[in-house]
Scaffold this motif. Structure first.
Motif, PDB file in Angstrom:
ATOM      1  N   GLU A  35       0.818  -1.210   0.000  1.00 17.71           N
ATOM      2  CA  GLU A  35       0.000   0.000   0.000  1.00 17.71           C
ATOM      3  C   GLU A  35       0.853   1.261   0.000  1.00 17.71           C
ATOM      4  N   ARG A  36       0.340   2.250  -0.701  1.00 21.17           N
ATOM      5  CA  ARG A  36       0.940   3.588  -0.610  1.00 21.17           C
ATOM      6  C   ARG A  36      -0.178   4.596  -0.414  1.00 21.17           C
ATOM      7  N   GLN A  37       0.027   5.546   0.495  1.00 26.09           N
ATOM      8  CA  GLN A  37      -0.910   6.651   0.671  1.00 26.09           C
ATOM      9  C   GLN A  37      -0.671   7.678  -0.441  1.00 26.09           C
ATOM     10  N   TYR A  38      -1.486   8.725  -0.464  1.00 30.40           N
ATOM     11  CA  TYR A  38      -1.260   9.813  -1.418  1.00 30.40           C
ATOM     12  C   TYR A  38       0.035  10.541  -1.073  1.00 30.40           C
ATOM     13  N   HIS A  75      -6.646  -2.431 -11.981  1.00 30.58           N
ATOM     14  CA  HIS A  75      -7.976  -1.864 -11.754  1.00 30.58           C
ATOM     15  C   HIS A  75      -7.816  -0.358 -11.623  1.00 30.58           C
ATOM     16  N   ARG A  76      -8.297   0.362 -12.602  1.00 32.43           N
ATOM     17  CA  ARG A  76      -8.233   1.823 -12.489  1.00 32.43           C
ATOM     18  C   ARG A  76      -9.465   2.306 -11.740  1.00 32.43           C
ATOM     19  N   VAL A  77      -9.230   3.003 -10.651  1.00 34.85           N
ATOM     20  CA  VAL A  77     -10.309   3.494  -9.801  1.00 34.85           C
ATOM     21  C   VAL A  77     -10.931   4.723 -10.461  1.00 34.85           C
ATOM     22  N   LEU A  78     -12.254   4.673 -10.628  1.00 35.90           N
ATOM     23  CA  LEU A  78     -12.942   5.726 -11.385  1.00 35.90           C
ATOM     24  C   LEU A  78     -13.577   6.779 -10.480  1.00 35.90           C
ATOM     25  N   ALA A  79     -12.985   7.001  -9.347  1.00 34.45           N
ATOM     26  CA  ALA A  79     -13.437   8.094  -8.479  1.00 34.45           C
ATOM     27  C   ALA A  79     -12.215   8.942  -8.163  1.00 34.45           C
ATOM     28  N   MET A  80     -12.409  10.244  -8.107  1.00 37.14           N
ATOM     29  CA  MET A  80     -11.258  11.119  -7.854  1.00 37.14           C
ATOM     30  C   MET A  80     -11.683  12.281  -6.961  1.00 37.14           C
ATOM     31  N   PRO A  81     -11.864  12.011  -5.659  1.00 31.34           N
ATOM     32  CA  PRO A  81     -12.288  13.097  -4.751  1.00 31.34           C
ATOM     33  C   PRO A  81     -11.276  14.235  -4.715  1.00 31.34           C
ATOM     34  N   LEU A  82      -9.992  13.912  -4.821  1.00 31.83           N
ATOM     35  CA  LEU A  82      -8.954  14.938  -4.921  1.00 31.83           C
ATOM     36  C   LEU A  82      -8.134  14.607  -6.159  1.00 31.83           C
ATOM     37  N   ARG A  83      -7.651  15.629  -6.811  1.00 31.57           N
ATOM     38  CA  ARG A  83      -6.966  15.411  -8.092  1.00 31.57           C
ATOM     39  C   ARG A  83      -5.657  14.642  -7.896  1.00 31.57           C
ATOM     40  N   VAL A  84      -5.421  13.683  -8.752  1.00 30.84           N
ATOM     41  CA  VAL A  84      -4.143  12.954  -8.763  1.00 30.84           C
ATOM     42  C   VAL A  84      -3.532  13.080 -10.152  1.00 30.84           C
ATOM     43  N   SER A  85      -2.234  12.911 -10.229  1.00 32.77           N
ATOM     44  CA  SER A  85      -1.585  12.866 -11.543  1.00 32.77           C
ATOM     45  C   SER A  85      -0.184  12.286 -11.402  1.00 32.77           C
ATOM     46  N   ALA A  86       0.595  12.471 -12.455  1.00 34.63           N
ATOM     47  CA  ALA A  86       1.894  11.805 -12.546  1.00 34.63           C
ATOM     48  C   ALA A  86       2.866  12.293 -11.476  1.00 34.63           C
ATOM     49  N   LEU A  87       3.432  11.345 -10.748  1.00 35.26           N
ATOM     50  CA  LEU A  87       4.535  11.630  -9.835  1.00 35.26           C
ATOM     51  C   LEU A  87       5.633  10.623 -10.172  1.00 35.26           C
ATOM     52  N   ARG A  88       6.838  11.128 -10.248  1.00 39.30           N
ATOM     53  CA  ARG A  88       8.053  10.374 -10.594  1.00 39.30           C
ATOM     54  C   ARG A  88       7.919   8.851 -10.426  1.00 39.30           C
ATOM     55  N   SER A  89       8.046   8.148 -11.502  1.00 39.65           N
ATOM     56  CA  SER A  89       8.021   6.676 -11.597  1.00 39.65           C
ATOM     57  C   SER A  89       6.611   6.081 -11.583  1.00 39.65           C
ATOM     58  N   LEU A  90       5.591   6.906 -11.413  1.00 39.81           N
ATOM     59  CA  LEU A  90       4.193   6.462 -11.421  1.00 39.81           C
ATOM     60  C   LEU A  90       4.030   5.228 -10.522  1.00 39.81           C
ATOM     61  N   GLY A  91       3.387   4.181 -11.042  1.00 41.52           N
ATOM     62  CA  GLY A  91       3.113   3.014 -10.197  1.00 41.52           C
ATOM     63  C   GLY A  91       4.335   2.182  -9.851  1.00 41.52           C
ATOM     64  N   ALA A  92       5.466   2.461 -10.491  1.00 41.41           N
ATOM     65  CA  ALA A  92       6.646   1.613 -10.261  1.00 41.41           C
ATOM     66  C   ALA A  92       7.090   1.632  -8.805  1.00 41.41           C
ATOM     67  N   HIS A  93       6.865   2.749  -8.124  1.00 43.87           N
ATOM     68  CA  HIS A  93       7.264   2.837  -6.714  1.00 43.87           C
ATOM     69  C   HIS A  93       6.633   1.704  -5.916  1.00 43.87           C
ATOM     70  N   VAL A  94       5.341   1.473  -6.114  1.00 42.67           N
ATOM     71  CA  VAL A  94       4.633   0.474  -5.317  1.00 42.67           C
ATOM     72  C   VAL A  94       4.764  -0.918  -5.936  1.00 42.67           C
ATOM     73  N   ASN A  95       4.689  -0.989  -7.261  1.00 44.16           N
ATOM     74  CA  ASN A  95       4.782  -2.310  -7.892  1.00 44.16           C
ATOM     75  C   ASN A  95       6.143  -2.972  -7.663  1.00 44.16           C
ATOM     76  N   VAL A  96       7.200  -2.180  -7.693  1.00 51.83           N
ATOM     77  CA  VAL A  96       8.524  -2.762  -7.439  1.00 51.83           C
ATOM     78  C   VAL A  96       8.664  -3.118  -5.961  1.00 51.83           C
ATOM     79  N   LEU A  97       8.128  -2.249  -5.097  1.00 54.36           N
ATOM     80  CA  LEU A  97       8.115  -2.610  -3.667  1.00 54.36           C
ATOM     81  C   LEU A  97       7.446  -3.973  -3.489  1.00 54.36           C
ATOM     82  N   ALA A  98       6.300  -4.152  -4.150  1.00 56.36           N
ATOM     83  CA  ALA A  98       5.524  -5.389  -3.995  1.00 56.36           C
ATOM     84  C   ALA A  98       6.304  -6.593  -4.517  1.00 56.36           C
TER      85      ALA A  98
END
Lengths: 720, 152
Positions: A301-304, A487-510
């Motif tokens: 898991e990663r928080q915002y 699974h792309r989550v289709l709700a966005m209560p607060l705006r999100v966008s690209a942050l360095r390495s995108l999902g790789a931070h969590v996927n590589v951790l996993a």
């Protein structure tokens, strides 16, 4: 020999003069569509041009990108600038060199083969005159189409293209460098845009009316503008703006609510939203059902996260005769222009967007939004240029977040302990709401006017381009059966966008936590276990290299109580730079990093010192994310809006970092900016396991999180 | 209400007519056009705006001008020049101790104040002296090496 594939940026900008020409002082001027965001990319591109032209790098001037002149190279992102802009500039420079050689040959009445390039000047055999590029280049030459055949294979040439330093570093150290924030145009006024902290909100019209009157009466305020949720203030000075902003009580003015998850229920929240599910990999050996002997399963898991650049988002905008000019530190000047055109209902040709350097940029931050703010407010400035700089609180509260994620890994092994099956499942919002890609403007302010554009839902890049939340969700190991689902989550209560390495931070951790867990559970050495499941020799080589520099095979020196050491590897996007990291840490009141070792294979490295700087900086940033950072969010929006509420690593936290680059001068460049992120996170997690005997899987790995784990795990060490 | 405030800036007597509640940073950048000092937070939390006031490195973003009267202020512009660089400037170039450089001015001033009181600081002295300076690009180790080099 096969004809070279024409790069996309050269297809769109085929003429020599679109990339190179001559400066008034006779130096070569290079035009890249990529921009410097603190990473020093323009210097690396300069070195490529200098190498092909066989001239001193100081003879190459890198022009700042502008839509008035530069090639459109979309966004400076994804660790791709050397591969894309570098490739185009290399072809262009090779063409220019040979065109100048031919021109010199014509003038001297010899064959081109009899013209030699010596110390940056051409000389025809039998003559003594030396002619420089500046004298040989003419307008006709610059309109020719770049001929790819002029580029000789690079193989055999040395790797480091000289130790030339980034010239702008001296400018910055002497205080001479002009950032966007420093530009002062004649007649420039200062602007501020006040907005709610949530995407959906109601405005209290009585409070608003009173506020508008109050703001207008502040000395130095020129004009107050109101449009939907936005309130704009134009003032003579920054001081007047700061006085005006004291009048605003946001809680009274706006009442918005964001349906955000609580940190402890993040995974459940992500999984219970509407989902857009994509199968990324579905690999099954034909006619063979894999029956694992033992199955391992874990959720990560990663928080915002927040960008938390030290600089503030800033822009200058000026309207003159229906034409808009914008100065921005955006990563994509053409993308921004496209969305400004949509927002203001103008043809793109009526807008000029010029890049000027901002502070370090690590993804889609507020740069584009603040450019909209400045342009929106400048419409009311009677032709004066408007400088608009967000405050620290606005910077933290308005910028897109790095998306929260949860990742499930289930891996099965056979009777011999070898990997047999691997399922990785990712839940996250998309990792991109960048401008320039949709039918409506992806600019925060454009969603908040009285006639708002629809909010852009976060999407992911295609898997072939490296994906978004699914980036590196496919493990790099040889495994007979692999299933990867995003699974792309289709709700966005607060705006999100690209942050360095995108999902790789969590996927590589996993993935790297899991392979470590399997190896240690089976009593196998985590290094040997990885090597046994890798077939790419370059992947194995970076692991061997990090083992060498970290002394992994030896007992650690002065290990002492609470010491732990962990290893991790990934190839960024599975197509980019190879990187392996060893983390050493000690458990104190919290995790204290003792050292990081980073080994990377980036193919041809154009600017070795710049690459080292990127690898080390990425590792330090990832360590801060992994151990310390999580945005504090609430129904009222982002609450962590300064450095006390969003602490990042400081000089006391950062460990020594040793970087080793494996030299591959004959291989294509692979990019340096993001590849150390994922492996650093995973190496830290594995080191914590080494120290404490527990697997921590939810970032950030804070003292609280560890305490809970240790207490709930009977086998846990009592060190903590 | 604009008031005349006199102080020493980079070795020269200086006088400005400003609102005494304006910050030193605002006056440096906008009144005196000395732009090497950078705005990072306006809250005294990040160190990007550090200058030396009476031999101490302080944040200038939350320092009101009334408190600067009579003080001795040094900014990056007064630290050294290309012709006569401060050892820190030479060392930062040699170590290429930055990426974006936005935090660099403040770090240089904090390090210069450290070297004044402790000409040969240890690594831990440096880390401690720079605790109020944030950097997001991750060049901390280069900075530490550069400060050590400048102290040699």
């Amino acid at each position: 020999m096969n004809a070279p594939v024409i790069p996309e940026n050269l297809k769109a900008h085929p003429r020599l003069g679109q990339w190179l020409d001559v400066a008034p002082d006779g130096r070569i001027r290079a035009h890249s569509g990529k921009v410097d965001i603190g990473q020093g990319i323009l210097h690396a591109l300069r070195l490529i041009v200098a190498e092909e032209l066989e001239i001193d790098p100081a003879q190459v001037v890198m022009e700042r990108a502008t839509t008035a002149r530069s090639p459109d190279e979309a966004v400076t992102s994804g660790s791709l600038s050397i591969q894309q802009s570098g490739a185009a500039l290399r072809y262009a420079a090779a063409h220019l060199r040979e065109a100048c050689r031919s021109r010199c040959a014509e003038e001297c009445g010899v064959l081109p083969g009899a013209v030699h390039l010596e110390h940056g000047k051409f000389r025809a055999e039998g003559t003594r005159a030396r002619v420089g590029y500046g004298h040989l280049i003419d307008p006709a030459m610059l309109v020719t189409t770049i001929d790819l055949s002029h580029l000789q294979p690079r193989s055999g040439r040395p790797s480091a293209l000289g130790g030339a330093r980034r010239p702008e570093i001296a400018d910055k150290v002497f205080g001479d460098f002009e950032y966007l924030h420093d530009i002062a145009l004649p007649g420039m006024v200062h602007g501020q845009v006040l907005r709610p902290k949530t995407l959906q909100t109601e405005v209290d019209s009585a409070v608003l009316q009173e506020l508008l009157n109050e703001l207008s009466s502040v000395p130095g305020v020129i004009k107050v503008v109101h449009d939907g949720m936005l309130i704009g203030v134009l003032a003579e000075s920054e001081f007047a703006l700061s006085q005006a902003s004291k009048k605003v009580d946001a809680d009274e003015l706006w009442s918005g609510e964001a349906d955000v998850p609580s940190p402890s229920k993040l995974a459940t929240w992500l999984q219970s939203q509407p989902l857009d599910t994509t199968v990324i990999v579905d690999q099954q050996p034909p006619g063979h059902a894999s029956t694992p002997h033992r199955v391992f399963s874990a959720t990560f898991e990663r928080q915002y996260l927040q960008h938390a650049s030290i600089g503030l988002s800033c822009a200058i905008a000026q309207w003159m005769n229906g034409q808009l000019q914008v100065w921005t530190h955006s990563q994509g000047i053409y993308n921004l222009r496209r969305d400004l055109a949509l927002a203001f209902d103008l043809p793109a040709q009526a807008i000029t967007v010029c890049h000027a350097d901002g502070a370090g940029c690590y993804g889609h931050n507020g740069a584009d939004d603040v450019a909209f703010d400045a342009a929106w407010l400048a419409r009311h400035a009677g032709g004066s240029p408007v400088r608009l700089q967000w405050t620290r609180q606005q910077e933290m509260a308005n910028s897109p977040l790095g998306a929260a994620m949860t990742v499930l890994v289930e891996a099965g092994v056979d009777e011999d302990g070898n990997l047999l099956t691997w399922n990785q499942e990712v839940w996250s919002q998309g990792h991109g709401t960048r401008p320039g890609r949709g039918k409506t403007p992806a600019l925060l302010g454009a969603w908040q006017t009285a006639d708002p554009a629809p909010i852009t839902m976060a999407v992911n890049a295609a898997p072939a381009s490296g994906g978004g939340s699914d980036r590196n969700a496919t493990p790099p190991y040889v495994i007979p059966e692999v299933h990867v689902i995003n699974h792309r989550v289709l709700a966005m209560p607060l705006r999100v966008s690209a942050l360095r390495s995108l999902g790789a931070h969590v996927n590589v951790l996993a993935a790297e936590s899991m392979i470590d867990e399997i190896a240690t559970s089976l009593g196998r050495d985590p290094l040997d276990y990885r090597l046994a499941h890798l077939k790419d020799d370059r992947a194995k080589a970076v692991l061997q290299e990090v083992v060498r520099i970290s002394g992994w095979r030896d007992e650690p020196e002065d290990a002492g109580e609470g010491f732990g050491r962990g290893l991790a590897f990934a190839r960024y996007k599975n197509t980019g730079g190879y990187c392996a990291v060893v983390a050493e840490l000690v458990m104190e009141e919290e995790v204290r990093l003792r050292a990081l070792y980073v080994a990377a294979d980036l193919g041809l490295v154009v600017h070795p010192d710049g690459a080292r700087n990127q690898l080390e900086g990425g590792a330090v940033q990832a360590a801060s994310w992994t151990l310390r950072e999580a945005a504090e969010i609430g129904r009222d929006g982002i609450r962590s809006d300064d450095w006390e509420s969003y602490p990042i690593f400081n000089f006391s936290d950062v460990p020594p970092v040793e970087v080793a680059i494996i030299d591959r001068p004959d291989s294509p460049s692979l990019g340096a900016g993001e590849c150390s992120i994922g492996p650093t996170a995973a190496a830290i997690a594995n080191a914590i396991h080494d120290a404490l005997g527990v697997r921590i899987r939810a970032m950030p790995f804070t003292a609280d999180g560890l305490m809970k784990l240790v207490q709930s795990d009977e086998s846990g060490s009592d060190l903590f | 209400m604009a008031t005349e405030i006199a102080f020493t800036l980079n070795g020269r007597s200086t006088s400005v007519e400003v609102d005494p509640n304006q910050s030193l940073l605002d006056v440096l950048r906008n009144t005196l056009s000395l732009k090497a000092t950078r705005m990072g937070c306006g809250l005294g939390q990040c160190g990007a705006c550090m200058v030396i006031v009476d031999a101490h490195a302080v944040n200038s973003c939350d320092m009101p001008m009334w408190s600067v009267a009579g003080k001795d202020v040094i900014t990056l512009e007064g630290l050294g020049t290309r012709a006569s660089p401060h050892p820190l400037q030479t060392a930062f170039i040699r170590e290429q101790a930055l990426q974006c450089g936005y935090c660099t001015s403040g770090i240089l001033m904090a390090a210069a104040a450290l070297l004044r009181r402790n000409p040969q600081p240890s690594e831990s002295d440096i880390r401690q002296a720079l605790e109020g300076n944030l950097c997001r690009c991750g060049v901390h180790n280069r900075v530490i090496r550069a400060v050590q080099r400048a102290g040699e």
